[in-house]
Design a protein around this motif. Structure first.
Motif: not given
Lengths: 650, 430
Positions: B383-409
């Motif tokens: 068995t093998v354990n590992f982790e590879i940061p900054y990389f995904t096999v599927s190529g999924i990427q977060v393009r943006y995250m918009k955060i809107i709150e009525k107080s406008g912070y």
């Protein structure tokens, strides 16, 4: 805390609870109560503190209240009179401005399970149904169900039932689902909650608001609804369609179950629903929880009965991981057997071969028996693997192989040549009685082709005195008789010794009776003996694996999403590993029912598998006098039995 | 459909003789309390026969059980219940308890039994699951409750609120969201080197530290969005088994593929998915294990990083099984270090940093006793354990995250990607 006996502990706690200094100190009071509840959950009998605890109930501290309620609910049935004292506090709490306190009081009031308190509980429950806070309504609704359970005889007021029906429209989804649950319980006699068109549509529309548990409940209850027109039916089906693909296995299963019940008249729609759930079911097979995986596997087995090709392309999903528990591996192997086809047979067999050396002997034996099952369609490949396994000289493997081969030869007589070659030398490795019985059966039936057969039998006969298994002795009798018919010169002497020992010295009645029977049979002449002992050697008509007709969905739809599939397959395992397609003596079968029933041994018939010689006869010993004897045998047989036998015909 | 009782049973795995019921709740009274006494004998009997099954019956009472650490959680029922629902509930219990006590085990139950009783009362009533969301439960059942002078007895708004997973009035000085995109690779490789099965299980986890009732919108790259909705049948691999947190507006996602939601406070899993595809095993292992009976075992393991040169796998652990009676280990590695773990019959070869495209070698030598162990040993896989940061096999990427709150912070989103080993097994020829 110093070590105290339980009596000392109770005394100590009582003193503390009634100490006014403790009572006035919030924190100390609560800690003392904590000790009482801890003692209770450790199994100390603290019921003697009931009256002190009742007093402790009157407090503003919610946590203390909860602790006292846990105590009271556990011991209330022992102290019905004292419990009356609590009811006042509880009723007062039902008026509390804090909804948490109100719901807590209502819940515990109904959890006391005391019939004498019912009259005091009804009024707060009725008020609870109209409470502003949803959490109180949730508790009140279920409270009525608890009340009904407590006093099933007394009818719940029709007004309450109506109120519950109207609460199905409550804005809180949990209240709605609880109403369904409560009405189910209260109206159990009348067949549960009545689902008419408006209610059904209301429930369907609010399905999405419910949590997983609620959705399952609603889907289950909707199974009772029959749409009035085909249009309505299809509207409902398309509304439910997304739920079929729910990532939550319980919801997916409940939806499918509802689909199957709605479509009971539309086989094509049912089948396409089965196709739809393939993805989610396969996903459930890869779930992190092994119990969920197990459940999914068992349900796939069920679906395959109607759609054998459903999982064909996904057979690799059923390959076993090294660390998976035996019950999952065995279920997966059963599935692999079902999924074998010309393209994947090589890979599947290769994989199964790897499992044959599993550390868990049951898994190993199940793998061997799975290969045997595949052997019914691909006999050459499988025999090669099976005979190869004999080379390992492992006791449990050889035993399983011999049993598997016996079963295989029974359906595929063309294998007998290879089997006879492989049998040589097995007797040294096989130790358990099941394996030896199988070996003896094979030696008896194919004795003429196994040159060493008489010598093997002779070793068995010489060791008879130390043999403990009656099953082996009976199999030995039959095998020697059969061998005598084809190789008399080599066998006559040892048969004589065997019969002599079994008739004169054997203490087991079944063995003795069988020996006597053969002895008398020989007296009837060799032709008569041949007629009884040398009949069909196999029955190729029995099980061809591939091309089994698909069952209609309705055959199993009712047991879908219950415990049954999980249990059912447990019985199947038993028959694949323990039982066998019955090698049978020459007696013509009187009716097909009997032979069919003998083919699917129910798990109860353990005794049955002990004796493969006369398989349709259930051997039970004198202590539980009851012989179940084949009708044609009975006439011949009775005269040798000694009066204490009761015949029990199926 | 409904459960009579739920008992976390404690059982000392080593002795298997003494046990006691730690906590027991009889919700419905359908099943007699003494029935639980039959559970352990049944379990032990099955264990002896080697046929343990997660459902057991005694008379008309069925026990459905799961094991967590050394605890058995048992549900009893006398109905022909829906098995998957019961197991889901038992696992839900484990989940809720684990969130409360970090670790669910005998000690944590004994130390917190007040909370356990409180929770069991809220989780189920009369055999029916009620409030099972641990976020909500945590608002009104607190471990401090048992310690504080005056207990918190406020009604959580969530019990009645429209947004059941978030209460009002949450405040943070600094408003931030942390997004973790994690993909686990499951691989099963045959002894002859062919990949038997492989899949990717992905999840997007959030740690939300935002005030008020914010509206969030998550943008993913198009390729993944197409895969999610299954509209593109051609190039992209299909994602199966996509689960969203209940906060995501599914109808919105179905109509215009936007993932919009009001997030739960703190940690949560926003979505998970599975990709059932033939992935190239990221760390490829070739092994030769030669066993010379009565004298020695020689092991040669080659590990190759089959991912981009720019990426680096961290904390790589290759676990190679050895016979249980092996002794006097000797190792030679081209990088990292190897260690013999006799209690697990393993050689663990650790490589702190493993760049893509590189190839490393480890040799091990063990002695075998002249009198051999008679017991059959299985063939455990590597068995093998590992982790590879900054990389995904599927190529999924977060393009943006918009955060809107009525107080406008102003709020800051942070994103991390990581690929790690899941069930990563390579069978050996030994």
């Amino acid at each position: 805390m110093p070590y105290l006996g339980s009596e000392d502990m109770v005394r100590e706690l009582r003193r503390a609870l009634s100490n006014p200094n403790v009572q006035s100190d919030h924190l100390r009071y609560r800690n003392t109560i904590l000790k009482v509840v801890r003692a209770m959950s450790q199994g100390v009998d603290v019921s003697g503190l009931f009256s002190e605890m009742v007093k402790a109930c009157a407090t503003v501290d919610v946590v203390q209240k909860k602790l006292v309620y846990v105590f009271l609910c556990s011991y209330a049935s022992l102290n019905p009179e004292l419990s009356l004292l609590v009811i006042n506090t509880l009723r007062k709490d039902c008026q509390d401005p804090n909804p948490m306190v109100r719901s807590l009081a209502l819940r515990n009031m109904t959890n006391l399970r005391l019939p004498s308190l019912v009259e005091y509980v009804e009024q707060p429950l009725t008020a609870g149904l109209r409470d502003r806070a949803a959490c109180v309504r949730r508790v009140a609704v279920l409270g009525w169900a608890k009340l009904h359970k407590l006093q099933a005889s007394s009818d719940i007021d029709a007004a309450v039932v109506n109120e519950l029906y109207s609460l199905l429209r409550d804005p809180d989804p949990v209240v709605m689902v609880n109403c369904l649950r409560a009405l189910e319980e209260i109206l159990k006699e009348e067949g549960g909650v009545a689902i008419n068109k408006p209610i059904a549509h209301h429930l369907l529309n609010r399905l999405k608001e419910c949590d997983v548990w609620g959705q399952c409940e609603v889907l289950k209850i909707l199974e009772r609804y029959r749409p009035q027109s085909e249009d309505e039916l299809f509207d409902i089906l398309s509304l439910l369609d997304p739920s079929l693909l729910s990532p939550h296995p319980p919801v997916m299963a409940a939806t499918l179950s509802l689909f199957l019940s709605l479509c009971s008249g539309l086989p094509a729609a049912s089948l396409s629903a089965l196709e739809r759930v393939r993805g989610p079911l396969l996903a459930a097979c890869g779930s992190a929880s092994r119990e969920m995986r197990f459940t999914a596997l068992c349900h796939i087995q069920l679906l395959l009965r109607s759609l054998p090709g459903l999982m064909g392309a996904h057979y690799k999903r059923f390959f076993c991981g090294y660390a998976e528990p035996a019950y999952i591996k065995q279920r997966k192997m059963q599935l692999l057997v079902e999924l074998v086809n010309d393209e994947n047979v090589a890979l599947v067999l290769d994989e199964l071969k790897g499992y044959c050396t599993d550390v868990n002997t049951d898994t190993a034996q199940a793998a061997i028996s799975a290969i045997g099952r595949i052997g019914r369609s691909y006999s050459d490949r499988c025999l090669e693997i099976l005979t190869g396994l004999l080379g390992l000289k492992q006791e449990h493997i050889t035993s399983a192989v011999v049993q598997t081969v016996r079963d295989l030869v029974w359906v595929c007589p063309q294998c007998s040549e290879a089997v006879c070659l492989a049998l040589e030398g097995c007797e040294e490795t096989v130790q358990d009685s099941q394996g030896r019985q199988a070996l003896l059966w094979l030696l008896g039936v194919y004795g003429e082709r196994v040159s060493s057969a008489p010598y093997v039998l002779e070793v068995f006969i010489d060791g008879l005195r130390s043999e403990v298994s009656p099953g082996v002795k009976m199999e030995l009798l039959t095998a020697t008789m059969r061998l005598f018919l084809c190789r008399p010169a080599e066998t006559q002497d040892m048969l004589g010794r065997l019969l002599h020992y079994c008739i004169e010295e054997e203490t087991d009645m079944c063995v003795r009776d069988q020996a006597l029977f053969y002895y008398r049979l020989l007296h009837c002449g060799i032709e008569e003996t041949r007629k009884v002992l040398q009949g069909r050697r196999s029955d190729p008509s029995l099980g061809v694996l591939i091309g089994r007709p698909a069952e209609p969905v309705n055959q199993w739809a009712r047991s879908f999403n219950t415990l049954e599939p999980l249990k059912q397959s447990a019985a199947e395992t038993e028959s694949t590993s323990g039982g066998s397609p019955e090698p049978v003596t020459s007696v013509p079968r009187p009716n097909t029912d009997l032979s069919l029933s003998s083919l699917s041994p129910s798990p109860v018939d353990k005794v049955h598998t002990e004796s493969h010689t006369l398989p349709q006869i259930k051997w039970l010993h004198r202590s539980s006098i009851y012989y179940n004897i084949h009708p044609t045998f009975a006439g011949l047989y009775t005269e040798y039995l000694h009066g204490f036998v009761v015949f029990h015909m199926e | 459909r409904s459960f009579g009782q739920v008992f976390p049973l404690d059982l000392n795995c080593k002795t298997l003789i003494t046990f006691r019921v730690l906590i027991c709740r009889n919700y419905k009274g359908d099943v007699d309390m003494v029935e639980i006494d039959h559970f352990l004998p049944l379990l032990m009997q099955q264990e002896e026969e080697g046929l343990i099954c997660p459902v057991m019956s005694h008379g008309n009472v069925h026990f459905l059980w799961i094991k967590h650490n050394n605890l058995y959680l048992v549900a009893t029922t006398n109905k022909n219940s829906n098995a998957s629902l019961v197991y889901s509930f038992l696992y839900k219990l484990v989940e809720v308890f684990t969130e409360y006590f970090k670790e669910l085990e005998e000690e944590s139950i004994q130390d917190n039994f007040v909370v356990v009783y409180e929770l069991l009362d809220e989780l189920m009533d009369f055999g029916f699951p009620q409030t099972t969301d641990s976020k909500i439960l945590q608002e009104y059942i607190t471990q401090e409750g048992a310690k504080l002078e005056v207990a918190k007895s406020k009604v959580p708004t969530t019990v009645t609120n429209a947004v059941s997973w978030r209460s009002e009035g949450i405040k943070y000085k600094k408003n931030e969201v942390f997004i973790d995109v994690i993909e686990s690779i499951n691989v099963l490789v045959n002894a002859n080197g062919s990949v038997m099965s492989s899949d990717i299980v992905g999840s997007i986890k959030l740690k939300t530290m935002l005030s008020g009732m914010p509206e969030l919108r998550l943008g993913l790259n198009d390729r993944v969005l197409f895969a999610l909705t299954g509209r593109d049948k051609g190039k992209t691999v299909a994602m199966e088994d996509v689960k969203f947190h209940q906060c995501v507006r599914l109808s919105r996602f179905e109509s215009d593929r936007t993932i919009s939601f009001i997030p739960p406070d703190g940690e949560s899993e926003l979505m998970s998915y599975r990709i059932n595809t033939h992935v190239k095993p990221l760390i490829w292992i070739e092994s030769v294990i030669e066993k010379f009976s009565h004298s020695r075992v020689e092991i040669m393991v080659k590990a190759k990083g089959q991912f981009k040169k720019q990426s680096v796998a961290n904390n790589v652990e290759v676990r190679v099984p050895v016979p249980s009676d092996a002794d006097s280990p000797k190792f030679k590695t081209s990088t990292g270090h190897a260690k013999y773990v006799p209690e697990k019959n393993l050689v663990v070869w650790t490589i702190k940093s493993f760049p893509g495209g590189k190839e490393y070698l480890m040799r091990a030598h063990f002695g075998l006793p002249s009198v051999e162990n008679d017991e059959m040993e299985g063939k455990p896989p590597i068995t093998v354990n590992f982790e590879i940061p900054y990389f995904t096999v599927s190529g999924i990427q977060v393009r943006y995250m918009k955060i809107i709150e009525k107080s406008g912070y102003q709020a800051l989103p942070w994103v991390r990607y990581i690929t790690q080993s899941g069930d990563y097994q390579l069978r050996t020829n030994a």
